[in-house]
Design an enzyme around this catalytic site. Structure first.
Site, PDB file in Angstrom:
ATOM      1  N   CYS A 193       3.022   8.375   1.894  1.00  0.00           N
ATOM      2  CA  CYS A 193       3.455   7.387   2.884  1.00  0.00           C
ATOM      3  C   CYS A 193       3.811   6.102   2.139  1.00  0.00           C
ATOM      4  O   CYS A 193       2.959   5.474   1.519  1.00  0.00           O
ATOM      5  CB  CYS A 193       2.336   7.169   3.901  1.00  0.00           C
ATOM      6  SG  CYS A 193       2.772   6.001   5.184  1.00  0.00           S
ATOM      7  N   ASN A 203      -5.567   3.183  16.063  1.00  0.00           N
ATOM      8  CA  ASN A 203      -6.662   3.017  15.112  1.00  0.00           C
ATOM      9  C   ASN A 203      -7.149   1.560  15.186  1.00  0.00           C
ATOM     10  O   ASN A 203      -6.451   0.660  14.730  1.00  0.00           O
ATOM     11  CB  ASN A 203      -6.113   3.342  13.715  1.00  0.00           C
ATOM     12  CG  ASN A 203      -7.205   3.620  12.729  1.00  0.00           C
ATOM     13  OD1 ASN A 203      -8.385   3.587  13.059  1.00  0.00           O
ATOM     14  ND2 ASN A 203      -6.827   3.878  11.490  1.00  0.00           N
ATOM     15  N   SER A 228       9.640   5.096  16.428  1.00  0.00           N
ATOM     16  CA  SER A 228       8.380   4.619  16.999  1.00  0.00           C
ATOM     17  C   SER A 228       8.661   4.155  18.422  1.00  0.00           C
ATOM     18  O   SER A 228       9.118   3.037  18.643  1.00  0.00           O
ATOM     19  CB  SER A 228       7.831   3.454  16.161  1.00  0.00           C
ATOM     20  OG  SER A 228       7.344   3.938  14.941  1.00  0.00           O
ATOM     21  N   LEU A 229       8.418   5.032  19.376  1.00  0.00           N
ATOM     22  CA  LEU A 229       8.770   4.711  20.760  1.00  0.00           C
ATOM     23  C   LEU A 229       7.627   3.964  21.451  1.00  0.00           C
ATOM     24  O   LEU A 229       7.802   2.863  21.949  1.00  0.00           O
ATOM     25  CB  LEU A 229       9.115   6.007  21.505  1.00  0.00           C
ATOM     26  CG  LEU A 229       9.818   5.846  22.834  1.00  0.00           C
ATOM     27  CD1 LEU A 229      11.173   5.190  22.671  1.00  0.00           C
ATOM     28  CD2 LEU A 229       9.959   7.184  23.544  1.00  0.00           C
ATOM     29  N   HIS A 230       6.476   4.565  21.491  1.00  0.00           N
ATOM     30  CA  HIS A 230       5.216   3.973  21.974  1.00  0.00           C
ATOM     31  C   HIS A 230       5.161   3.592  23.456  1.00  0.00           C
ATOM     32  O   HIS A 230       4.075   3.370  23.992  1.00  0.00           O
ATOM     33  CB  HIS A 230       4.799   2.747  21.149  1.00  0.00           C
ATOM     34  CG  HIS A 230       4.798   2.961  19.667  1.00  0.00           C
ATOM     35  ND1 HIS A 230       4.558   4.180  19.082  1.00  0.00           N
ATOM     36  CD2 HIS A 230       5.012   2.100  18.642  1.00  0.00           C
ATOM     37  CE1 HIS A 230       4.626   4.056  17.767  1.00  0.00           C
ATOM     38  NE2 HIS A 230       4.905   2.820  17.460  1.00  0.00           N
ATOM     39  N   GLY A 232       6.028  -2.337   6.718  1.00  0.00           N
ATOM     40  CA  GLY A 232       7.394  -2.840   6.826  1.00  0.00           C
ATOM     41  C   GLY A 232       8.310  -1.957   7.647  1.00  0.00           C
ATOM     42  O   GLY A 232       7.973  -0.827   7.997  1.00  0.00           O
ATOM     43  N   GLU A 262       0.808  -1.209   0.000  1.00  0.00           N
ATOM     44  CA  GLU A 262       0.000   0.000   0.000  1.00  0.00           C
ATOM     45  C   GLU A 262       0.844   1.264   0.000  1.00  0.00           C
ATOM     46  O   GLU A 262       1.926   1.291   0.571  1.00  0.00           O
ATOM     47  CB  GLU A 262      -0.796   0.086   1.297  1.00  0.00           C
ATOM     48  CG  GLU A 262      -1.738  -1.003   1.511  1.00  0.00           C
ATOM     49  CD  GLU A 262      -2.249  -0.934   2.938  1.00  0.00           C
ATOM     50  OE1 GLU A 262      -3.051  -1.795   3.282  1.00  0.00           O
ATOM     51  OE2 GLU A 262      -1.839  -0.034   3.687  1.00  0.00           O
ATOM     52  N   SER A 309      10.879   6.285   9.319  1.00  0.00           N
ATOM     53  CA  SER A 309      10.396   5.883  10.636  1.00  0.00           C
ATOM     54  C   SER A 309      10.848   4.462  10.940  1.00  0.00           C
ATOM     55  O   SER A 309      10.697   3.561  10.129  1.00  0.00           O
ATOM     56  CB  SER A 309       8.868   5.956  10.657  1.00  0.00           C
ATOM     57  OG  SER A 309       8.374   5.391  11.856  1.00  0.00           O
ATOM     58  N   CYS A 352      -1.876   1.919   8.196  1.00  0.00           N
ATOM     59  CA  CYS A 352      -1.099   0.948   7.441  1.00  0.00           C
ATOM     60  C   CYS A 352      -1.651  -0.464   7.545  1.00  0.00           C
ATOM     61  O   CYS A 352      -2.035  -0.916   8.602  1.00  0.00           O
ATOM     62  CB  CYS A 352       0.316   0.954   7.953  1.00  0.00           C
ATOM     63  SG  CYS A 352       0.956   2.596   7.936  1.00  0.00           S
ATOM     64  N   CYS A 362      -0.128  -3.751  15.403  1.00  0.00           N
ATOM     65  CA  CYS A 362      -0.013  -3.382  13.988  1.00  0.00           C
ATOM     66  C   CYS A 362      -0.599  -4.450  13.066  1.00  0.00           C
ATOM     67  O   CYS A 362      -0.253  -5.624  13.166  1.00  0.00           O
ATOM     68  CB  CYS A 362       1.453  -3.141  13.648  1.00  0.00           C
ATOM     69  SG  CYS A 362       1.732  -2.804  11.905  1.00  0.00           S
ATOM     70  N   CYS A 366       5.982  -7.608   7.637  1.00  0.00           N
ATOM     71  CA  CYS A 366       7.029  -7.076   8.520  1.00  0.00           C
ATOM     72  C   CYS A 366       7.431  -8.143   9.524  1.00  0.00           C
ATOM     73  O   CYS A 366       6.602  -8.897  10.005  1.00  0.00           O
ATOM     74  CB  CYS A 366       6.507  -5.837   9.261  1.00  0.00           C
ATOM     75  SG  CYS A 366       7.762  -5.011  10.251  1.00  0.00           S
TER      76      CYS A 366
HETATM   77  N1  SAH Z   1       8.021  -0.011  10.766  1.00  0.00           N
HETATM   78  C1  SAH Z   1       8.222   1.370  10.965  1.00  0.00           C
HETATM   79  C2  SAH Z   1       7.535   2.233   9.956  1.00  0.00           C
HETATM   80  C3  SAH Z   1       6.186   1.822   9.526  1.00  0.00           C
HETATM   81  S1  SAH Z   1       5.002   1.529  10.802  1.00  0.00           S
HETATM   82  C4  SAH Z   1       7.814   1.788  12.361  1.00  0.00           C
HETATM   83  O1  SAH Z   1       7.218   0.990  13.080  1.00  0.00           O
HETATM   84  O2  SAH Z   1       8.142   2.911  12.727  1.00  0.00           O
HETATM   85  C5  SAH Z   1       3.923   2.761  10.444  1.00  0.00           C
HETATM   86  C6  SAH Z   1       3.390   3.594  11.579  1.00  0.00           C
HETATM   87  O3  SAH Z   1       2.043   3.175  11.771  1.00  0.00           O
HETATM   88  C7  SAH Z   1       4.079   3.475  12.921  1.00  0.00           C
HETATM   89  O4  SAH Z   1       4.318   4.750  13.483  1.00  0.00           O
HETATM   90  C8  SAH Z   1       3.080   2.725  13.756  1.00  0.00           C
HETATM   91  O5  SAH Z   1       3.172   3.099  15.057  1.00  0.00           O
HETATM   92  C9  SAH Z   1       1.758   3.107  13.133  1.00  0.00           C
HETATM   93  N2  SAH Z   1       0.700   2.147  13.373  1.00  0.00           N
HETATM   94  C10 SAH Z   1       0.735   0.818  13.251  1.00  0.00           C
HETATM   95  N3  SAH Z   1      -0.434   0.264  13.592  1.00  0.00           N
HETATM   96  C11 SAH Z   1      -1.262   1.286  13.922  1.00  0.00           C
HETATM   97  C12 SAH Z   1      -2.614   1.377  14.367  1.00  0.00           C
HETATM   98  N4  SAH Z   1      -3.362   0.298  14.514  1.00  0.00           N
HETATM   99  N5  SAH Z   1      -3.124   2.603  14.620  1.00  0.00           N
HETATM  100  C13 SAH Z   1      -2.362   3.711  14.449  1.00  0.00           C
HETATM  101  N6  SAH Z   1      -1.096   3.693  14.042  1.00  0.00           N
HETATM  102  C14 SAH Z   1      -0.536   2.500  13.791  1.00  0.00           C
HETATM  103 FE1  SF4 Z   2       6.521  -3.508  11.478  1.00  0.00          FE
HETATM  104 FE2  SF4 Z   2       6.247  -0.879  12.029  1.00  0.00          FE
HETATM  105 FE3  SF4 Z   2       4.096  -2.548  12.023  1.00  0.00          FE
HETATM  106 FE4  SF4 Z   2       5.898  -2.732  13.969  1.00  0.00          FE
HETATM  107  S1  SF4 Z   2       4.596  -0.962  13.523  1.00  0.00           S
HETATM  108  S2  SF4 Z   2       5.014  -4.478  12.828  1.00  0.00           S
HETATM  109  S3  SF4 Z   2       7.783  -2.301  12.863  1.00  0.00           S
HETATM  110  S4  SF4 Z   2       5.365  -2.014  10.285  1.00  0.00           S
END
Ligand code: SAH
Ligand code: SF4
Length: 353
Positions: A110, A298, A222-224, A167, A84, A199, A341, A124, A117
């Site tokens: 994006c 989301n 992506s700290l979270h 990814g 995508e 990212s 994503c 995710c 991944c």
């Molecule tokens: N793999 C890398 C880049 C792609 S992830 C990373 O993790 O940084 C894409 C982004 O989407 C990340 O910032 C992740 O936190 C966010 N993301 C993934 N699942 C999500 C969800 N269900 N709701 C909102 N953001 C989400």
């Molecule tokens: Fe991969 Fe980023 Fe999704 Fe984590 S958030 S599974 S690193 S795409």
């Protein structure tokens, strides 16, 4: 067959040299995807190129447009897999009373870098399907190229690019770096590195390696979570590269005078949205030129995680801003087309089952 979008002009073995420039011009300025249409090339060269290279590795399988102007593309790859790309409309252009353009629409693309991944984050959707394969440089470059082509953007139209699609970019390191070099190159897409943001979920040694490439791009982490136990639950890779190692790697990353490292913090209801976490985040970022981006989780079918309320998000932001940390809440764009994503791909898969 070789993919021509995987090459920088200097790497193409085509003589004489000015032919390379002509070919790049057809591809990146006129969006031509057929060697036969490159009218100023001699016929024998066109025939030779046709037997050696493909131009566009992507086909559009689905395209959805949200009411806010966000567009989501599902692309088919040559081997039948899909990825995508999302085109986010960041700002509506303006016209004056007579209809003259004052400012143009602003877009951010994006981009995805892998099919699936390996990192396996618990929140995710991309992670749910596991890992299939890395994208080639051409497959990464072509996602941006396709946006310009289908939207009929002219050569000069500036776009921002975020490597935040499907990814983990640093798990596809060589192809990713190559793609960034091509996307930045003046003979191809010519997008300034400062308009590009990578990212990562935090592969510490690869962040250090990326720092040495001197690409000039921005970095997002992506700290979270602010403690290792919770971060391990959310991002299993934290067992290998804990928060401390990620922060230490970030400190070595070159940051442009006017720029900051972006820390993404996905806010999940009752998981990481408490005041204690916000205060700890402030401490963690002490001494780093940082900016925090709070993201609403989301939800999607099958997940137990919940989206936080607006009130909780704003509380969290308050704590950070009061202590001097720059913090924004990421607007949810394209909500009506599930633009987070992995969500379009998922929909497509469940339709074909
Ligand atoms: N793999 C890398 C880049 C792609 S992830 C990373 O993790 O940084 C894409 C982004 O989407 C990340 O910032 C992740 O936190 C966010 N993301 C993934 N699942 C999500 C969800 N269900 N709701 C909102 N953001 C989400
Ligand atoms: Fe991969 Fe980023 Fe999704 Fe984590 S958030 S599974 S690193 S795409």
């Amino acid at each position: 067959m070789k993919e021509i979008m995987s090459y920088l002009p200097d790497e193409l073995e085509i003589e004489p040299k000015f032919r390379k420039k002509q070919i790049f011009n057809w591809i990146y300025d006129k969006y031509v995807e057929n060697f036969d249409d490159m009218k100023n090339l001699p016929k024998d060269l066109r025939e030779k190129l046709k037997t050696e290279y493909i131009i566009n590795p992507l086909t559009i399988i689905n395209r959805e447009i949200a009411t806010d102007g966000t567009e989501k593309f599902l692309f088919g790859l040559k081997d039948g897999h899909t990825v995508e790309t999302v085109l986010l409309k960041m700002k509506e252009g303006e016209t004056d009373d007579e209809g003259n353009i004052i400012s143009e629409d602003r877009y951010t693309v994006c981009v995805s870098c892998q099919v699936g991944c390996k990192v396996g984050c618990s929140f995710c959707l991309t992670a749910k399907g596991g890992f299939v394969r890395n994208l080639t440089p051409a497959e990464i470059v072509a996602q941006v190229w396709m946006m310009k082509k289908v939207k009929n953007f002219n050569k000069e139209k500036t776009l921002n690019v975020v490597y935040m699609g499907m990814g983990e970019p640093l798990d596809n390191y060589d192809n990713m770096v190559k793609a960034i070099k091509i996307i930045s190159n003046e003979n191809s897409l010519h997008i300034a590195p400062r308009r590009q943001t990578l990212s990562t979920s935090g592969i510490a040694p690869k962040i250090e390696k990326l720092a040495t490439e001197d690409l000039g791009i921005n970095l997002a982490i992506s700290l979270h979570a602010v403690d290792d136990k919770l971060r391990e639950e959310l991002i299993p890779m934290n067992k290998a590269y804990n928060i401390h190692s990620v922060i230490e790697a970030v400190k070595k990353f070159p940051v442009d005078r006017r720029k900051k490292i972006l820390f993404e913090y996905l806010v999940i209801d009752n998981i990481n949205d408490d005041e204690k976490s916000a205060n700890k985040l402030v401490k963690l970022l002490n001494g780093i030129k940082a900016k925090v981006n709070l993201i609403y989780f989301n939800p999607y079918p099958g997940t137990n995680y919940k989206r936080p309320t607006k009130h909780k998000m704003e509380n969290f932001r308050e704590i950070l801003t009061k202590k001097g940390v720059i913090c924004t809440i990421r607007e949810s764009k394209g909500m009506d087309i599930s633009a987070a994503c992995g969500q379009l791909r998922e929909k497509e898969c469940s339709c074909s089952n």
